[in-house]
Design an enzyme around this catalytic site. Structure first.
Site, mmCIF file in Angstrom:
data_model
loop_
_atom_site.group_PDB
_atom_site.id
_atom_site.type_symbol
_atom_site.label_atom_id
_atom_site.label_comp_id
_atom_site.label_asym_id
_atom_site.label_seq_id
_atom_site.Cartn_x
_atom_site.Cartn_y
_atom_site.Cartn_z
ATOM 1 N N SER A 107 0.836 -1.186 0.000
ATOM 2 C CA SER A 107 0.000 0.000 0.000
ATOM 3 C C SER A 107 0.882 1.251 0.000
ATOM 4 O O SER A 107 1.774 1.365 -0.849
ATOM 5 C CB SER A 107 -0.974 -0.028 1.180
ATOM 6 O OG SER A 107 -2.014 0.911 1.016
ATOM 7 N N ASP A 226 -10.108 -3.775 -5.774
ATOM 8 C CA ASP A 226 -9.760 -2.823 -4.722
ATOM 9 C C ASP A 226 -10.863 -1.795 -4.516
ATOM 10 O O ASP A 226 -11.256 -1.092 -5.443
ATOM 11 C CB ASP A 226 -8.450 -2.113 -5.079
ATOM 12 C CG ASP A 226 -7.731 -1.579 -3.845
ATOM 13 O OD1 ASP A 226 -8.411 -1.090 -2.932
ATOM 14 O OD2 ASP A 226 -6.495 -1.667 -3.818
ATOM 15 N N HIS A 282 -7.980 -4.882 -1.579
ATOM 16 C CA HIS A 282 -6.695 -4.285 -1.234
ATOM 17 C C HIS A 282 -5.869 -5.169 -0.297
ATOM 18 O O HIS A 282 -6.308 -5.500 0.817
ATOM 19 C CB HIS A 282 -6.940 -2.921 -0.589
ATOM 20 C CG HIS A 282 -5.716 -2.078 -0.467
ATOM 21 N ND1 HIS A 282 -4.999 -1.644 -1.560
ATOM 22 C CD2 HIS A 282 -5.065 -1.591 0.619
ATOM 23 C CE1 HIS A 282 -3.979 -0.915 -1.166
ATOM 24 N NE2 HIS A 282 -3.984 -0.879 0.159
#
Length: 303
Positions: A107, A226, A282
């Site tokens: 991330s 995501d 995610h």
């Protein structure tokens, strides 16, 4: 005579295996928003996975703080530029990394490790892997997954103050990679982190481009379902066309790529910009997916 031969063969195999373990390139991990490099249930598990797949490898989890709570808090509220200065010093002082390492960013850790490459890169990164990184920024606060919901509330309140206000830029980490598609000029002027490492301002930093071009491969991982990164195409350097938030420009249609501000077009042309995808949300990848898609970029040795 045969016994002596087999003894020599066993010793030779042991020495080769030992040599391979000693020469395997180390790995550095940087976690995402709200996580911690000290958490044994998240980043600790990933460290173990890599160690199991690559026996003898040295794996370092970056942590900005001395506890899970402190590291997690800093992932929200410690200026990214200050974090990078600390990490550059931290990695430079780690004697296990002297000859370089492979880097995996999860991330926001993806763009932070790219920032490390562009600004420091000493010791140097060999393969740079970003999983779900927001390389063109975000247009809204990522859906909060921090264990402490209070952190999420504070972050929301700061955004309400105005994401490009100086206090917010100096304090709120997601604000430092926020790109408002309706206020591009303000982003260029006031963004204290992303606008800088993306070389969007008129005066370009050639060192940033040279350093990124020095990596062996730059691997970009996108999560196809995501719902946390908005827009998710930012994970592959795509973003909204200026002035609206409906039409997405793929990486190849952005000015950053066309004018090659940081070298990603050259990396792409040379086959060193690698795109991989994961069907989940995610950072929702399985061990099998990681072993198949990421481990090959970590399985290399220092000559």
């Amino acid at each position: 005579m045969k016994l002596l031969f087999f003894i020599c063969l066993i010793i030779s195999c042991y020495l080769i295996q030992s040599s391979n373990s000693e020469n395997i390139r180390p790995v550095v991990l940087w976690h995402g928003l709200g996580d911690s490099g000290l958490d044994p249930l998240t980043m600790g598990k990933l460290k173990e996975l890599i160690e199991n797949q690559l026996p003898g490898v040295y794996v370092k989890n970056i942590a900005i703080g001395n506890s899970i709570a402190e590291d997690s808090f800093n992932s929200f509220f410690k200026n990214v530029n200050e974090q990078l200065e600390m990490v550059c010093k931290m990695l430079k002082e780690d004697t296990n990394l002297t000859s370089g390492f492979n880097a995996v960013g999860l991330s926001q850790g993806g763009q932070f490790l790219r920032g490390y490459v562009e600004r420091c890169n000493d010791p140097p990164v060999y393969n740079l892997i970003s999983l779900g990184g927001q390389h063109q920024g975000v247009s809204s606060l990522p859906r909060c997954t921090a264990l402490n919901s209070t952190l999420c509330k504070i972050a929301d309140d700061l955004v309400e103050l105005g994401v490009y206000e100086k206090y917010v830029q100096d304090t709120l980490v997601p604000g430092e990679y926020w790109q408002d598609p309706f206020n591009y000029d303000e982003y260029v002027e006031k963004s204290v982190f992303l606008a800088d490492i993306n070389n969007v301002r008129p005066e370009k930093n050639q060192t940033y481009k040279d350093n990124l071009l020095s990596v062996n491969n730059f691997v970009l991982g996108e999560f196809l379902a995501d719902t946390i990164v908005i827009p998710r195409e930012s994970e592959l350097f795509g973003y909204y066309a200026p002035g609206q938030d409906n039409v997405i420009l793929p990486m190849e249609k952005t000015d950053l790529y066309i004018e090659d501000w940081i070298g990603i077009q050259q990396l792409d042309n040379e086959g060193r910009l690698i795109k991989i995808s994961c069907p989940g949300n995610h950072l929702q990848f399985t061990d099998q997916w990681f072993n198949q898609n990421v481990i090959p970029y970590l399985n290399n040795q220092i000559n």
